[in-house]
Design an enzyme around this catalytic site. Sequence first.
Site, short mmCIF file in Angstrom:
data_model
loop_
_atom_site.label_atom_id
_atom_site.label_comp_id
_atom_site.label_asym_id
_atom_site.label_seq_id
_atom_site.Cartn_x
_atom_site.Cartn_y
_atom_site.Cartn_z
N CYS A 268 36.92 34.81 36.80
CA CYS A 268 38.38 34.35 36.64
C CYS A 268 39.27 34.53 37.68
CB CYS A 268 38.81 34.90 35.32
SG CYS A 268 40.55 34.21 34.64
N HIS B 190 34.62 34.01 30.19
CA HIS B 190 34.74 35.49 30.10
C HIS B 190 33.81 35.66 29.00
CE1 HIS B 190 38.11 36.78 32.28
NE2 HIS B 190 38.87 35.63 31.99
#
Length: 486
Positions: free
Chosen positions: A332, A430
């Site tokens: 991310c 994630h």
Amino acid sequence: MPRALMIQGAGSNVGKSLLVAGLLRAFRRRGLRVAPFKPQNMSNNAAVTADGGEIGRAQALQARAAGLPPLADMNPVLLKPESETGAQVVVQGRRVASLRAGDYAAFKPRLMAPVLESFGRLARSCDLVLVEGAGSPAEVNLRAGDIANMGFARAAGVPVILVGDIDRGGVIAQVVGTQAVLDPADAALIRGFVINKFRGDPALFADGFRLIAERTGWAGLGVVPWFAEAWRLPAEDILDLGHGPQREGPVKVAVPRLPRIANFDDLDPLAASAAVSVVIVNPGLPLPGDADLVILPGSKSTLADLAALRAEGWDIDLLAHRRRGGRVLGLCGGFQMLGRRIEDPRGVEGPAGSAADGLGLLDVITVMEPDKTLRLVRATHPSSGETLDGYEIHMGRTTGPDMERPWLQADGRPEGAQSPDGRVRGTYLHGLFAADGFRAAMLREWGAPDDGLLWNATVEATLDRLADHVARHLDLDVVQSLAAPV
């Protein structure tokens, strides 16, 4: 009729989240329909919900304990710190503003209505709602406009159990002192107290327990010993990572502790793996030269954390690691940092027009955008054929030549980027390592054996043992009797 009970703390980090999770699982096993609720949380460790919002990761774990998918109503106000004095404000799962602390104090009175709306909607679907406070009601300087502790309890008519943490010392003063500073009407909502995190023989605290009951007039509900297996559950705080047995696995993974690190639960399965040694590198220390893999974790403020990484000299360490043939994985915000450049034309993370050179380890460019991507994702790792369930929670769009070498497929579309030699990778996903098959495939690639860890099964079994632990030391019938109709 639904009932509710609130667990508040005599201080921060007294173990409220874990206690609520254990009680939820225990009452669920009794056949009750239960749900967690936290009016306001402050955390950069967030979970994407089934209804497309985001809540604190602790409430997602509590939802799991209750046997429910995480929902935005379980944590209607989430504050995500972006600086020392400001935070992103998420209401009912959606970002509504970024405010400095003083501005939030003025904004907060508007939030009681959505908090009560979410609470009412959640309560209608279950038999018992267990509400978790935030910080401590003893912070009476914050009482005006409060939505997190007694302000909510008074508005919703929910009775309270106060929890004290004996592990840090001074628990008698914690509990008795809380009563001393509370408004009498607030104090009247407290039905009893619990002493948490006791180590040793609880009988040794009998006199202290009796003294608290005599001084406050509150019912003493029990002394709950330290739950030694807490390390097996997803960490709520980066400082909780690695509190289990110290492992010397064949793969050493280094993770720089960035100031605004976010969604670090990505690291939990690796920290629990017998094949991996996870080293959280604190500021002031270099990245270890013998690391096999460096993970740049998620970040709430990519540009600020990139500057902090450079200030620590970790960019130099990372380039040296790469020259030695080491692997790098950016997750991310960490993925964004690995690119050639990060641009913020609309002022998402700072002044409009801000930009910074990235680390240059991936040939990509990220442009920050105000709209946040929030979605649950079913992904595939084509090299191994393994599938995994992950989630995206980010602001910004990344493009560039290395995106033409995706290493994952997310809901049928290419995801992530990698360098030509495949040793530097990035992704917006994630939750990758919670998938046992995918984690095993990565371990093989890193030259380590399968760790044999069944991560999700371990979490479930630990929640069951937590429920057993709580039920041994608290009378569940008494606790349930304290809940009031709402």
